[in-house]
Enzyme design. Structure first.
Site, mmCIF file in Angstrom:
data_model
loop_
_atom_site.group_PDB
_atom_site.id
_atom_site.type_symbol
_atom_site.label_atom_id
_atom_site.label_comp_id
_atom_site.label_asym_id
_atom_site.label_seq_id
_atom_site.Cartn_x
_atom_site.Cartn_y
_atom_site.Cartn_z
ATOM 1 N N GLU A 9 -1.789 -8.571 4.450
ATOM 2 C CA GLU A 9 -1.766 -8.739 5.912
ATOM 3 C C GLU A 9 -3.125 -8.515 6.566
ATOM 4 O OE1 GLU A 9 -1.198 -4.262 5.559
ATOM 5 O OE2 GLU A 9 -1.042 -6.067 4.327
ATOM 6 N N HIS A 22 -3.579 -5.363 0.461
ATOM 7 C CA HIS A 22 -3.112 -5.661 1.817
ATOM 8 C C HIS A 22 -3.140 -7.163 2.089
ATOM 9 C CE1 HIS A 22 -2.769 -1.633 3.679
ATOM 10 N NE2 HIS A 22 -3.724 -1.291 2.831
ATOM 11 N N CYS A 50 0.840 -1.203 0.000
ATOM 12 C CA CYS A 50 0.000 0.000 0.000
ATOM 13 C C CYS A 50 0.879 1.259 0.000
ATOM 14 C CB CYS A 50 -0.992 -0.039 1.149
ATOM 15 S SG CYS A 50 -2.343 1.155 0.971
#
Length: 247
Positions: A192, A190, A100
């Protein structure tokens, strides 16, 4: 034993930190099995905003650059100071994965342009596509050709750096994933984020999404786990632990 440095570039919302952890915690959780298995990997966290430019890693080590609520185009001093550091780390052959904000920062550091996307924010569980280069890539090539991923951003890579390979795109963003060299990647999405974290972000962005013509409730209902995209972090760490070439 290779070391993997998580370069922290921001904090999440206070309620997200309270309920789920901060940006670096998402990465640490995803990578914990690798760090705990036979001492294959050492994880460290460096906050670039408060600790300054990190020491340059060794060529066999790796770097993960987190997301942030800051904007690359605002050119904050701590962020600008990371650009020559990234250039030198790439020249040294350090493995890198930007996420990001990290994606946008790496692109800007290597000669591209990052800024506000003319189409506004992209938030939610969205579908991305691997390009021909992406399907052949040693890191992203393990993903399905079309795959869901968690996204939340108002800025994007607007112009890719010279020589960068485009690995993934979608209708909103032609530069969802880039490769800058044998061991250097970045992604707009993302890997994560859990579905719960994605829902928390949508709750914060309800009004701004409605204002740009989105349907926040529909986006919220469409949030789903993204294990394929999430597996990218383990893939990066596994390759780092097994070989210094990652190719």
């Amino acid at each position: 034993m290779p070391r993997l440095m998580i370069v922290k570039t921001g904090d999440s919302f206070a309620d997200v930190v309270r309920d789920h952890g901060d940006f670096e915690d998402f990465f640490l959780t995803a990578l914990a099995p690798m760090a705990e298995a036979d001492d294959e990997l050492t994880l460290t966290v460096h906050d670039a905003r408060t600790e300054g430019v990190p020491p340059l890693p060794a060529a066999e080590d790796g770097v993960l650059i987190t997301g942030s609520h800051a904007m690359v185009s605002e050119a904050e001093p701590w962020s600008e100071a990371l650009k020559p550091w990234l250039v030198e780390a790439r020249a040294r052959g350090v493995a890198m994965l930007g996420v990001c904000y990290g994606h946008q920062l790496m692109a800007a550091a290597f000669g591209g342009e990052s800024g506000y996307h003319p189409g506004g924010r992209e938030v939610g569980t969205r579908r991305l596509r691997l390009t021909t280069a992406g399907r052949a890539d040693p890191l992203l090539g393990t993903l399905p050709t079309a795959f869901p991923a968690q996204l939340t951003h108002s800025q994007s890579v607007l112009t890719a750096p010279p020589g960068a390979e485009v690995l993934a795109d979608n209708g909103h963003d032609p530069f969802q994933a880039l490769r800058y060299g044998p061991r250097q990647w970045s992604v707009q999405f993302h890997p994560e984020f859990s579905a719960e974290v994605m829902r928390a972000y949508l709750a914060h962005q309800h009004e701004v999404l409605a204002a740009q013509g989105e349907e926040p409730e529909a986006l919220l209902a469409a949030v789903a786990p993204t294990p394929e995209a999430g597996g990218l972090l383990a893939r990066f760490a596994e390759q780092l632990a097994r070989t210094p070439t990652l190719a």
